[in-house]
Motif scaffolding. Structure first.
Motif, PDB file in Angstrom:
ATOM      1  N   SER A 162       0.883  -1.315   0.019  1.00  0.00           N
ATOM      2  CA  SER A 162      -0.041   0.020  -0.127  1.00  0.00           C
ATOM      3  C   SER A 162       0.762   1.367   0.126  1.00  0.00           C
ATOM      4  N   ARG A 163       1.933   1.298   0.884  1.00  0.00           N
ATOM      5  CA  ARG A 163       2.729   2.473   0.821  1.00  0.00           C
ATOM      6  C   ARG A 163       3.414   2.909  -0.458  1.00  0.00           C
ATOM      7  N   ARG A 164       3.497   2.054  -1.411  1.00  0.00           N
ATOM      8  CA  ARG A 164       4.150   2.387  -2.620  1.00  0.00           C
ATOM      9  C   ARG A 164       3.293   2.475  -3.816  1.00  0.00           C
ATOM     10  N   ALA A 165       1.834   2.860  -3.461  1.00  0.00           N
ATOM     11  CA  ALA A 165       1.125   3.281  -4.670  1.00  0.00           C
ATOM     12  C   ALA A 165       0.062   4.369  -3.848  1.00  0.00           C
ATOM     13  N   GLY A 166      -0.494   5.106  -4.863  1.00  0.00           N
ATOM     14  CA  GLY A 166      -1.391   5.962  -4.543  1.00  0.00           C
ATOM     15  C   GLY A 166      -2.512   5.322  -3.600  1.00  0.00           C
ATOM     16  N   GLU A 167      -2.988   6.144  -2.699  1.00  0.00           N
ATOM     17  CA  GLU A 167      -3.943   5.715  -1.487  1.00  0.00           C
ATOM     18  C   GLU A 167      -4.990   5.036  -2.154  1.00  0.00           C
ATOM     19  N   ALA A 170      -3.910   1.811  -3.861  1.00  0.00           N
ATOM     20  CA  ALA A 170      -3.293   0.755  -2.968  1.00  0.00           C
ATOM     21  C   ALA A 170      -4.493  -0.320  -2.670  1.00  0.00           C
ATOM     22  N   THR A 309       6.159  -3.432  -3.157  1.00  0.00           N
ATOM     23  CA  THR A 309       6.156  -2.666  -4.335  1.00  0.00           C
ATOM     24  C   THR A 309       6.002  -3.235  -5.612  1.00  0.00           C
ATOM     25  N   THR A 313       3.118  -2.380  -8.286  1.00  0.00           N
ATOM     26  CA  THR A 313       3.326  -1.577  -9.488  1.00  0.00           C
ATOM     27  C   THR A 313       3.404  -2.606 -10.737  1.00  0.00           C
TER      28      THR A 313
ATOM     29  N   SER B 133       1.851   6.524   1.114  1.00  0.00           N
ATOM     30  CA  SER B 133       1.178   6.301  -0.255  1.00  0.00           C
ATOM     31  C   SER B 133       1.182   7.506  -1.224  1.00  0.00           C
ATOM     32  N   VAL B 134       0.788   8.744  -0.325  1.00  0.00           N
ATOM     33  CA  VAL B 134       0.646   9.783  -1.179  1.00  0.00           C
ATOM     34  C   VAL B 134       1.980  10.341  -1.580  1.00  0.00           C
ATOM     35  N   ASN B 136       4.987   8.961  -1.978  1.00  0.00           N
ATOM     36  CA  ASN B 136       5.493   7.910  -2.975  1.00  0.00           C
ATOM     37  C   ASN B 136       5.161   8.080  -4.169  1.00  0.00           C
ATOM     38  N   HIS B 137       3.942   8.111  -4.548  1.00  0.00           N
ATOM     39  CA  HIS B 137       3.072   8.005  -5.861  1.00  0.00           C
ATOM     40  C   HIS B 137       3.487   9.559  -6.320  1.00  0.00           C
ATOM     41  N   THR B 319       7.040   4.316  -8.309  1.00  0.00           N
ATOM     42  CA  THR B 319       7.008   4.682  -6.906  1.00  0.00           C
ATOM     43  C   THR B 319       8.477   5.328  -6.278  1.00  0.00           C
TER      44      THR B 319
END
Lengths: 446, 446
Positions: A162-167, A170, A309, A313, B133-134, B136-137, B319
């Motif tokens: 989740s942390r590596r994609a827009g919220e 994710a 990640t 992605t 999320s915010v 990184n994207h 990312t």
């Protein structure tokens, strides 16, 4: 505070040119021509052997909310995107056409008619961006996730990217990965919204928060019991494992390793755990895994994988590259005409399509797509002995079939994907780059 | 229908382990320890020469909505994610700490403290996933977009990749690209929500909808006037251009080319337009462009670029790879301690940081980061002759500074980025892969 977790209006998730075309079409009278738009991929992302459809159920919910409210109309008026008569049209807009397509979880190949939208030009053209956004993202993730799931075999696989994609992506990624074979996600919103099982215990910050690693482990066990998974690599893995078993006892549920050369480290940790009598303590690894790293760990004593990640992605292919093309329309006299552009490197194939997977002894042999310029019954290929029809109905005359939506739709898609994968030829399951595992055969019907 | 275009509660955009840690910390009394979390990148995405910060203003709005309503609490209770006392804590949750960080549009380098969150462990740990999320994207998109904007020089550059990104990430990508130098987007929601100028005229489906290309061109000009841009490559470009000028007259605003070998085609179209007297008709190209393709067109007679897939997917680096790490906390006695994990390949640097860009004659020479274990004033490096402080305050004691939010925040970020880029050394502007253009220098303060 009410909290729906969903957007209220999705209508401005639209490229401006769609409304500009609508505006011009309402003027020249073509807005009402019935049209067939087709969403498909010219090639598979990353030279993979098969694609996996995901996102359609999610798209149905978003189409439900594709209505122009006061705020949306005010913006379009103020910005002069469209004129007053188009604003009137949009005020009452509600998609009234039909949508058929591949089930979520289905495999797809180049040219597979993944989604077919039929309606007036006006009502169908403005869904282009939303439909592509959802399917391009979700199919890219599902296609990568299926390969990771194949590489993991029977070992549990969790999505934690989740942390590596827009919220919001994710949440969609967690959903798509689950459909394609992952067993759980770290993302709570995906759990709430789509019924995906959630997992997770502690981060490095938990250990660092405490004065000693031992304090951190004791506190975690006090809260979650000895069956929890302890993260053992904050300082020194060997010391961490020793401490973990000392604190939790040999019934410790698991240890997680998030750094280092995993094949080496996993073997060392397994040996140490066994020496300490913690023979049933499981090892979870989570450091920068992708399908290749998972495959490389097949012979290592690893019990579960967490992937971040690379799955969110699309493991090198973050978008599926699908397009939404007008393939048939009525002419001024009301007759159907197959249409296609002839652009140098991006030609498309006109006509309404029906899709079937031909099978021999239960194994897929080709993607059969019948093509018709007009109203002809394109489903005649069902006469093929042992062909499975790939399209299902999602929207009929504006009525959205709720079966594809919500957690139930996700669960059905996950089961469907498992069945579909059984049917693919063995060559489809290899990880190396190659041609699609099935050839797409187009057949014109008279 | 009310339509806000924003989610009501963002609180479940959270990895389960954050709430598991919260649960355990509330039991063992560490939940109230004051902590400093730092969001930073260990390296720049794609071996680029500088990174661009984007997303912080957007994150502030999402933190405003980070509240646990009845639906969220019910889910956490039903799924037994946390116990009853943690549910009570979350019921009243509202971030009450402080956040400082780099302005949107600012350049960043490995180790730059892009965002620093200070508060109790409880209130700060649960923002991890949303913040990452915010950023990184958005940083991945802005970093790629800045390079495209450099390659485009003075020629207008529009973002039109919504269809190749998840529907909400598409809006964020349009916003990030605009901050980093793009001039417009196709995405109407980005126009409405963030004030980004929108653009677009017609797709191939517009031409195909009509019985002839001429009908399509005439209808578009009737609606949008001769200053519009006609898409000329649906059938045959040479014939399309001829027809376009014939229908619109030599005052035709522009033609768009979406296929073919662009340097060749652009030159041919320019020559043809000039021959037809349409010497002021502009040429827009939009086919699979990235920063390298844009650079390769620098000598071609192209007037404007539209970029899709590559900008919304971070041109190979979707990312930014930022992490959110605990770097300092109070111990049981209330004293501050710098903390860091020692994991094999992922060690971090403990301590509170202050960041400055040192300059010589107006050109940046280094990223200077001062580090302190505790409360000491880390801002002493401001004594450096000609250093610019890089951090600004976003949240103070729970109060979010509204200046970073909304369209005003985006406009300010865009201007700031333009100024920052002026300040970078020339080597930062090259497109080839390399080391970061500025070295990050860490200085411990006593």
């Amino acid at each position: 505070m009410t909290s729906t977790g969903v957007l209220r209006s999705t209508a401005l998730h639209t490229d401006r040119y769609e409304l500009t075309m609508l505006d011009a079409a309402l003027r020249d009278g073509t807005a009402g021509r019935r049209c067939v738009f087709e969403l498909f991929a010219r090639r598979l992302p990353g030279a993979r052997r098969f694609g996996v459809v995901a996102g359609t159920g999610r798209l149905m919910s978003l189409i439900r909310d594709f209505r122009f409210g006061e705020d949306e109309l005010r913006y379009l008026r103020d910005e002069k995107v469209v004129d007053a008569s188009t604003v009137s049209y949009l005020e009452d807009y509600r998609f009234g056409g039909s949508i058929i397509g591949y089930r979520e979880g289905e495999a797809y190949f180049p040219g597979s008619p993944v989604l077919t939208v039929e309606g007036t030009f006006a009502e169908a053209v403005i869904l282009e961006t939303l439909a592509l956004s959802v399917l391009n993202h979700d199919c890219a993730v599902a296609t990568a996730a299926a390969r990771m799931s194949i590489a993991a075999g029977d070992r549990p696989l969790a999505e934690m990217g989740s942390r590596r994609a827009g919220e919001e992506s994710a949440v969609a990624a967690a959903r798509a990965a689950y459909i394609a074979g992952f067993g759980a996600t770290s993302n709570l919103e995906a759990g709430r919204r789509w019924g995906v099982p959630t997992m997770g215990t502690a981060a490095h910050s938990w250990t660092l928060l405490h004065d000693t690693e031992e304090d951190a482990f004791r506190a975690q066990i006090a809260a979650l019991g000895p069956s929890t998974t302890l993260l053992v690599d904050t300082y020194d893995i060997r010391r961490g494992v020793e401490l973990a078993v000392q604190v939790a006892g040999p019934e410790l549920g698991g240890v997680r390793i998030d750094s280092g050369d995993l094949p080496t480290v996993a073997a060392e940790v397994r040996a140490q755990l066994d020496e300490l009598g913690a023979t049933r303590t499981r090892i979870t690894v989570t450091s920068d895994l992708d399908e290749y790293a998972i495959a490389a760990l097949a012979a290592s004593p690893v019990d579960a994988y967490g992937v971040g990640t690379s799955v969110v992605t699309g493991s090198g292919s973050p978008t599926a590259g699908m397009v939404y093309k007008l393939v048939a329309r009525q002419d001024a006299a009301g007759s159907w005409v197959g249409v296609a552009k002839a652009s140098a490197d991006k030609a498309s194939r006109g006509g309404r399509k029906a899709a079937f997977r031909t099978l021999e002894h239960g194994t897929a042999t080709s993607e059969l797509v019948t093509v018709s310029d007009g109203f002809e019954d394109v489903a005649t290929a069902a006469e093929h002995p042992d062909a499975r029809a790939l399209q299902t109905s999602f929207v009929t005359g504006g009525d959205i079939d709720a079966a594809a939506e919500g957690p139930e739709g996700v669960a059905a898609a996950r089961s469907h994907h498992a069945r579909v994968r059984e049917e693919l030829p063995v060559r489809a399951l290899a990880l190396s780059r190659s041609d699609p595992a099935l050839e797409t055969v187009f057949v014109d019907v008279a």
